[in-house]
Scaffold this motif. Sequence first.
Motif, PDB file in Angstrom:
ATOM      1  N   THR A  54      -9.434  -5.939  11.564  1.00 67.18           N
ATOM      2  CA  THR A  54      -8.827  -4.823  10.824  1.00 67.18           C
ATOM      3  C   THR A  54      -7.873  -5.381   9.767  1.00 67.18           C
ATOM      4  O   THR A  54      -7.424  -6.515   9.856  1.00 67.18           O
ATOM      5  N   SER A  55      -7.570  -4.549   8.785  1.00 67.46           N
ATOM      6  CA  SER A  55      -6.651  -4.986   7.742  1.00 67.46           C
ATOM      7  C   SER A  55      -5.218  -4.681   8.174  1.00 67.46           C
ATOM      8  O   SER A  55      -4.971  -3.882   9.077  1.00 67.46           O
ATOM      9  N   PHE A  56      -4.269  -5.309   7.503  1.00 68.82           N
ATOM     10  CA  PHE A  56      -2.863  -5.065   7.809  1.00 68.82           C
ATOM     11  C   PHE A  56      -2.498  -3.611   7.518  1.00 68.82           C
ATOM     12  O   PHE A  56      -1.742  -2.985   8.273  1.00 68.82           O
ATOM     13  N   ALA A  57      -3.067  -3.068   6.419  1.00 69.68           N
ATOM     14  CA  ALA A  57      -2.780  -1.663   6.064  1.00 69.68           C
ATOM     15  C   ALA A  57      -3.233  -0.722   7.191  1.00 69.68           C
ATOM     16  O   ALA A  57      -2.503   0.203   7.579  1.00 69.68           O
ATOM     17  N   GLU A  58      -4.419  -0.980   7.733  1.00 72.00           N
ATOM     18  CA  GLU A  58      -4.927  -0.167   8.853  1.00 72.00           C
ATOM     19  C   GLU A  58      -4.041  -0.319  10.085  1.00 72.00           C
ATOM     20  O   GLU A  58      -3.700   0.650  10.768  1.00 72.00           O
ATOM     21  N   TRP A  59      -3.689  -1.565  10.362  1.00 64.88           N
ATOM     22  CA  TRP A  59      -2.856  -1.846  11.536  1.00 64.88           C
ATOM     23  C   TRP A  59      -1.533  -1.083  11.435  1.00 64.88           C
ATOM     24  O   TRP A  59      -1.057  -0.507  12.419  1.00 64.88           O
ATOM     25  N   LEU A  60      -0.956  -1.102  10.229  1.00 65.47           N
ATOM     26  CA  LEU A  60       0.343  -0.434  10.017  1.00 65.47           C
ATOM     27  C   LEU A  60       0.253   1.070  10.286  1.00 65.47           C
ATOM     28  O   LEU A  60       1.220   1.679  10.751  1.00 65.47           O
ATOM     29  N   LYS A  61      -0.893   1.662   9.974  1.00 67.38           N
ATOM     30  CA  LYS A  61      -1.067   3.097  10.238  1.00 67.38           C
ATOM     31  C   LYS A  61      -1.015   3.354  11.738  1.00 67.38           C
ATOM     32  O   LYS A  61      -0.414   4.317  12.211  1.00 67.38           O
ATOM     33  N   THR A  62      -1.661   2.464  12.515  1.00 69.43           N
ATOM     34  CA  THR A  62      -1.687   2.627  13.976  1.00 69.43           C
ATOM     35  C   THR A  62      -0.287   2.410  14.566  1.00 69.43           C
ATOM     36  O   THR A  62       0.140   3.136  15.466  1.00 69.43           O
ATOM     37  N   TYR A  63       0.386   1.410  14.040  1.00 73.71           N
ATOM     38  CA  TYR A  63       1.719   1.077  14.560  1.00 73.71           C
ATOM     39  C   TYR A  63       2.779   1.507  13.544  1.00 73.71           C
ATOM     40  O   TYR A  63       3.557   0.709  13.050  1.00 73.71           O
TER      41      TYR A  63
END
Lengths: 228, 228
Positions: B48-57
């Motif tokens: 996953t991308s960092f942008a996606e990860w940030l949305k989750t967390y």
Amino acid sequence: MKISILGTGNVGQTIASKMITLGHEVFMGSRDAQQARTRTQSNPMSGTSFAEWLKTYSAVSLVDYKDLPADSDIYINCTQGEGSVAALEAAGKEKLNGKIILDIANPLDFSKGMPPTLFISNTDSLGEKLQREFPESKIVKGLNTMNCNIMVNPSMVPGDHNVFLSGNDEQAKKEITSLLVTIGWQSNNIIDLGDISTSRGTEMILPIWLRLWGALGTADFNFHIAQK
Amino acid sequence: MKISILGTGNVGQTIASKMITLGHEVFMGSRDAQQARTRTQSNPMSGTSFAEWLKTYSAVSLVDYKDLPADSDIYINCTQGEGSVAALEAAGKEKLNGKIILDIANPLDFSKGMPPTLFISNTDSLGEKLQREFPESKIVKGLNTMNCNIMVNPSMVPGDHNVFLSGNDEQAKKEITSLLVTIGWQSNNIIDLGDISTSRGTEMILPIWLRLWGALGTADFNFHIAQK
């Protein structure tokens, strides 16, 4: 088998004892066999002198490096790392052509105080250096990541734990694997890391080994690779 | 606790995810938070991308290094080794005075090809270098000897296996030990190797780790010190 061991220190004695017990014909090489034979100083690790040890293992043929037999099935380097090239050269480069050399030595440098550092590491290793110096020999690095009592008696540490092999010659690694199995190593606990350059990995494990010895207060431990 | 994580790569994300899950207040520092926030390239390790990860967390506060809070209980260095000093300097030396810094970074040098070598080793270590550069901080080296999924989920590898700690400050090592226990590490599997110079040992274990990854075909393994 006919086995030639280079080095008469604690590691050499421990390996030789085991090989005699397993019924092999064992030769042991020293820089000066005559002088070594009279060594009555107790070894701090084993508590006995080399002269006493030789009486117990009288089946061992102690000779100068140059007189090690040319028809040994395996040569085992149990010298200190800084003396390994000289010891093997004294044994004779031609004699070692085509032969399997199990290299147990580590490139420990005690000159800078304790704990020792490595005199070759990171971008090179003693295993690789020996392979370069003896290009026609089959160097197999192994057993160098544990104390010598565990090398020859793996079950003294309960459960699974590992011995790592590095070497360019697949057949030589197979023969060393067979020897290790006769010593008591389970084949599933023998990990072939790859070619001789992987010696860097096992030699560079020494610094944490030395610190674990201090932290745990015992050398009776070994590395186990726990897997999912 | 308030926890500041330096580095937004795979290790930083994995540690941050776990800290959020454990209910901590988590800040994440980047050289350029605004740029990091828009990183849509998939991470080859996590997929996953960092942008996606940030949305989750989304509970994670992403800031520039300089804006990491001065009152964090623990700072965790998850940067690449070659950028660690610069990242901590960007966070601010004064801010870090007296603070615990858990250093997970390794001094990997990819400039000479694969597998990487170490840019500092044998007679020095990244852990020691950080302690010298930030003399008023309490550097604790740890968790750097395994893949990051195991760091935060030790039970994914069955049985006993170890995490090693190095550091000059006993109280700081105790606090990191407590944090590790909340993550799931059994206290008997946490080995205190000694002062920060023992970081040499854990950083120099990386070369064999990398070769084991190749030989075993998986990174889901960890070192276990099998004892008598």
